[in-house]
Design a protein around this motif. Structure first.
Motif, PDB file in Angstrom:
ATOM      1  N   LEU A 158       1.127  12.153  60.145  1.00 52.09           N
ATOM      2  CA  LEU A 158       2.092  11.062  60.223  1.00 52.09           C
ATOM      3  C   LEU A 158       1.966  10.223  58.953  1.00 52.09           C
ATOM      4  O   LEU A 158       0.917   9.649  58.684  1.00 52.09           O
ATOM      5  N   VAL A 159       3.042  10.187  58.175  1.00 51.35           N
ATOM      6  CA  VAL A 159       3.055   9.426  56.924  1.00 51.35           C
ATOM      7  C   VAL A 159       3.650   8.056  57.219  1.00 51.35           C
ATOM      8  O   VAL A 159       4.818   7.942  57.598  1.00 51.35           O
ATOM      9  N   ILE A 160       2.839   7.019  57.058  1.00 50.11           N
ATOM     10  CA  ILE A 160       3.265   5.647  57.346  1.00 50.11           C
ATOM     11  C   ILE A 160       3.382   4.925  56.015  1.00 50.11           C
ATOM     12  O   ILE A 160       2.395   4.439  55.458  1.00 50.11           O
ATOM     13  N   ASP A 161       4.598   4.875  55.501  1.00 50.42           N
ATOM     14  CA  ASP A 161       4.837   4.340  54.160  1.00 50.42           C
ATOM     15  C   ASP A 161       6.274   3.850  54.096  1.00 50.42           C
ATOM     16  O   ASP A 161       7.188   4.573  54.496  1.00 50.42           O
ATOM     17  N   ASP A 162       6.478   2.638  53.598  1.00 49.86           N
ATOM     18  CA  ASP A 162       7.848   2.115  53.528  1.00 49.86           C
ATOM     19  C   ASP A 162       8.588   2.591  52.287  1.00 49.86           C
ATOM     20  O   ASP A 162       9.789   2.358  52.161  1.00 49.86           O
ATOM     21  N   GLY A 187       5.850  -3.477  53.624  1.00 48.36           N
ATOM     22  CA  GLY A 187       7.083  -4.244  53.531  1.00 48.36           C
ATOM     23  C   GLY A 187       7.254  -5.188  54.707  1.00 48.36           C
ATOM     24  O   GLY A 187       6.305  -5.543  55.395  1.00 48.36           O
ATOM     25  N   ARG A 188       8.487  -5.578  54.954  1.00 50.47           N
ATOM     26  CA  ARG A 188       8.788  -6.515  56.038  1.00 50.47           C
ATOM     27  C   ARG A 188       9.187  -5.760  57.299  1.00 50.47           C
ATOM     28  O   ARG A 188       9.911  -4.769  57.241  1.00 50.47           O
ATOM     29  N   GLY A 189       8.714  -6.270  58.421  1.00 55.50           N
ATOM     30  CA  GLY A 189       9.034  -5.658  59.697  1.00 55.50           C
ATOM     31  C   GLY A 189      10.312  -6.206  60.290  1.00 55.50           C
ATOM     32  O   GLY A 189      11.033  -6.987  59.664  1.00 55.50           O
ATOM     33  N   ASP A 190      10.590  -5.809  61.510  1.00 49.13           N
ATOM     34  CA  ASP A 190      11.806  -6.242  62.190  1.00 49.13           C
ATOM     35  C   ASP A 190      11.860  -7.756  62.371  1.00 49.13           C
ATOM     36  O   ASP A 190      12.942  -8.334  62.455  1.00 49.13           O
ATOM     37  N   ASP A 191      10.700  -8.399  62.453  1.00 52.46           N
ATOM     38  CA  ASP A 191      10.669  -9.846  62.666  1.00 52.46           C
ATOM     39  C   ASP A 191      10.680 -10.630  61.361  1.00 52.46           C
ATOM     40  O   ASP A 191      10.597 -11.862  61.365  1.00 52.46           O
ATOM     41  N   GLY A 192      10.782  -9.924  60.232  1.00 54.61           N
ATOM     42  CA  GLY A 192      10.813 -10.586  58.937  1.00 54.61           C
ATOM     43  C   GLY A 192       9.452 -10.827  58.332  1.00 54.61           C
ATOM     44  O   GLY A 192       9.348 -11.235  57.168  1.00 54.61           O
ATOM     45  N   GLY A 193       8.381 -10.599  59.093  1.00 56.14           N
ATOM     46  CA  GLY A 193       7.035 -10.797  58.580  1.00 56.14           C
ATOM     47  C   GLY A 193       6.526  -9.575  57.839  1.00 56.14           C
ATOM     48  O   GLY A 193       7.047  -8.467  57.997  1.00 56.14           O
ATOM     49  N   GLU A 194       5.501  -9.794  57.020  1.00 57.38           N
ATOM     50  CA  GLU A 194       4.917  -8.690  56.266  1.00 57.38           C
ATOM     51  C   GLU A 194       4.093  -7.796  57.191  1.00 57.38           C
ATOM     52  O   GLU A 194       3.328  -8.283  58.025  1.00 57.38           O
ATOM     53  N   LEU A 195       4.256  -6.482  57.034  1.00 55.25           N
ATOM     54  CA  LEU A 195       3.469  -5.516  57.802  1.00 55.25           C
ATOM     55  C   LEU A 195       2.255  -5.111  56.975  1.00 55.25           C
ATOM     56  O   LEU A 195       2.393  -4.593  55.869  1.00 55.25           O
ATOM     57  N   ASP A 196       1.080  -5.340  57.521  1.00 54.88           N
ATOM     58  CA  ASP A 196      -0.168  -5.026  56.826  1.00 54.88           C
ATOM     59  C   ASP A 196      -0.768  -3.772  57.444  1.00 54.88           C
ATOM     60  O   ASP A 196      -1.159  -3.767  58.615  1.00 54.88           O
ATOM     61  N   GLY A 197      -0.864  -2.713  56.656  1.00 54.05           N
ATOM     62  CA  GLY A 197      -1.399  -1.457  57.162  1.00 54.05           C
ATOM     63  C   GLY A 197      -2.831  -1.556  57.639  1.00 54.05           C
ATOM     64  O   GLY A 197      -3.258  -0.756  58.476  1.00 54.05           O
ATOM     65  N   VAL A 198      -3.581  -2.532  57.137  1.00 53.24           N
ATOM     66  CA  VAL A 198      -4.971  -2.700  57.581  1.00 53.24           C
ATOM     67  C   VAL A 198      -5.019  -2.893  59.099  1.00 53.24           C
ATOM     68  O   VAL A 198      -5.951  -2.444  59.769  1.00 53.24           O
ATOM     69  N   ASP A 199      -3.988  -3.567  59.643  1.00 46.99           N
ATOM     70  CA  ASP A 199      -3.957  -3.821  61.085  1.00 46.99           C
ATOM     71  C   ASP A 199      -3.836  -2.546  61.913  1.00 46.99           C
ATOM     72  O   ASP A 199      -4.122  -2.555  63.111  1.00 46.99           O
ATOM     73  N   LEU A 200      -3.396  -1.464  61.294  1.00 49.91           N
ATOM     74  CA  LEU A 200      -3.188  -0.210  62.021  1.00 49.91           C
ATOM     75  C   LEU A 200      -4.424   0.678  62.061  1.00 49.91           C
ATOM     76  O   LEU A 200      -4.513   1.577  62.898  1.00 49.91           O
ATOM     77  N   VAL A 201      -5.375   0.447  61.160  1.00 52.27           N
ATOM     78  CA  VAL A 201      -6.478   1.387  61.005  1.00 52.27           C
ATOM     79  C   VAL A 201      -7.296   1.528  62.286  1.00 52.27           C
ATOM     80  O   VAL A 201      -7.486   2.638  62.811  1.00 52.27           O
ATOM     81  N   ALA A 202      -7.807   0.418  62.800  1.00 48.36           N
ATOM     82  CA  ALA A 202      -8.682   0.487  63.972  1.00 48.36           C
ATOM     83  C   ALA A 202      -7.988   1.080  65.199  1.00 48.36           C
ATOM     84  O   ALA A 202      -8.545   1.974  65.847  1.00 48.36           O
ATOM     85  N   PRO A 203      -6.762   0.629  65.563  1.00 50.70           N
ATOM     86  CA  PRO A 203      -6.125   1.237  66.738  1.00 50.70           C
ATOM     87  C   PRO A 203      -5.774   2.695  66.554  1.00 50.70           C
ATOM     88  O   PRO A 203      -5.843   3.479  67.507  1.00 50.70           O
TER      89      PRO A 203
END
Length: 228
Positions: free
Chosen positions: A4-8, A57-73
């Motif tokens: 799964l490639v997670i890249d904007d 980049g920016r998510g649906d809510d307009g905030g920045e999406l930080d990939g670091v938040d995805l690593v642990a889950p």
């Protein structure tokens, strides 16, 4: 294996997908535009290799999406995470490695290097030298320690970030660090969900983080330093 490639950046993502499919891997590009949507997308697939950019980049809510938040889950769900990023902030790479990423590769490297790193990670080969891993772990520990001790003037010496929280906010942070969601915290505490969400927003501001996942991860580290 699923990749799964997670890249904007669509060009990079599409190029990696096509190249890896040429190596008989079931590669696909993620389409979610929020942390929860990306995790739901990953949960619908057999766990494999996630190629993760840190700047999404920016998510649906307009905030920045930080990939670091995805690593642990992602790691907790059984995915192998390889960071593929153009970020020049080595502290973020260090945070990703400490949360479970097997390594990282600079997005500005030759494309063949990116593909080879992905193939090595998919095959279970080491993609990070032990010396560099140790360096990144040490950097992350220094970063966390500096943030913990770097409270505002007038705060107790050594109290740092946690001393900014009220007793109730600290209790909520402990629950977040244990992996509990806002609704569960509200039910356990017999308070309104809106109250807990307000407390979480205050926690994010005081800990200087941008998301509930970041607060939970930082909370675990700071509480562990205090022996909790």
């Amino acid at each position: 294996m699923t990749v799964l490639v997670i890249d904007d950046h669509r060009l990079v993502g599409t190029s990696l997908v096509l190249a890896l499919r040429g190596h008989a891997l079931d590669a696909r590009a993620a389409t979610g535009r929020s942390i929860s949507a990306l995790l739901d997308e990953a949960a619908a697939l057999p766990p494999g290799l996630a190629l993760l950019d840190l700047d999404l980049g920016r998510g649906d809510d307009g905030g920045e999406l930080d990939g670091v938040d995805l690593v642990a889950p992602l790691c907790a769900a059984g995915w192998t995470v390889l960071v593929v990023t153009g970020s020049t902030d080595r502290r973020r790479v260090a945070a990703a490695v400490c949360r479970g990423a097997v390594g990282w590769v600079d997005k500005s490297a030759p494309f063949e290097t990116l593909v080879r790193a992905a193939l090595d990670a998919a095959a279970g080969f080491p993609v990070l030298e032990p010396a560099e891993r140790a360096e990144l772990v040490a950097l992350h520990r220094r970063t966390v320690a500096a943030r913990s001790a770097g409270g505002r003037p007038g705060e107790r010496e050594g109290g740092g970030l946690l001393d900014r929280l009220t007793p109730r906010e600290l209790a909520v942070l402990r629950s977040l660090a244990e992996g509990k969601r806002a609704r569960a915290i509200a039910e356990e505490s017999w308070v309104a969900l809106s109250t807990v969400r307000s407390q979480i927003r205050s926690i994010l501001a005081k800990l200087e983080v941008n998301s509930q996942l970041q607060a939970a991860a930082l909370g675990r580290e700071l509480l562990a330093q205090r022996g909790e």
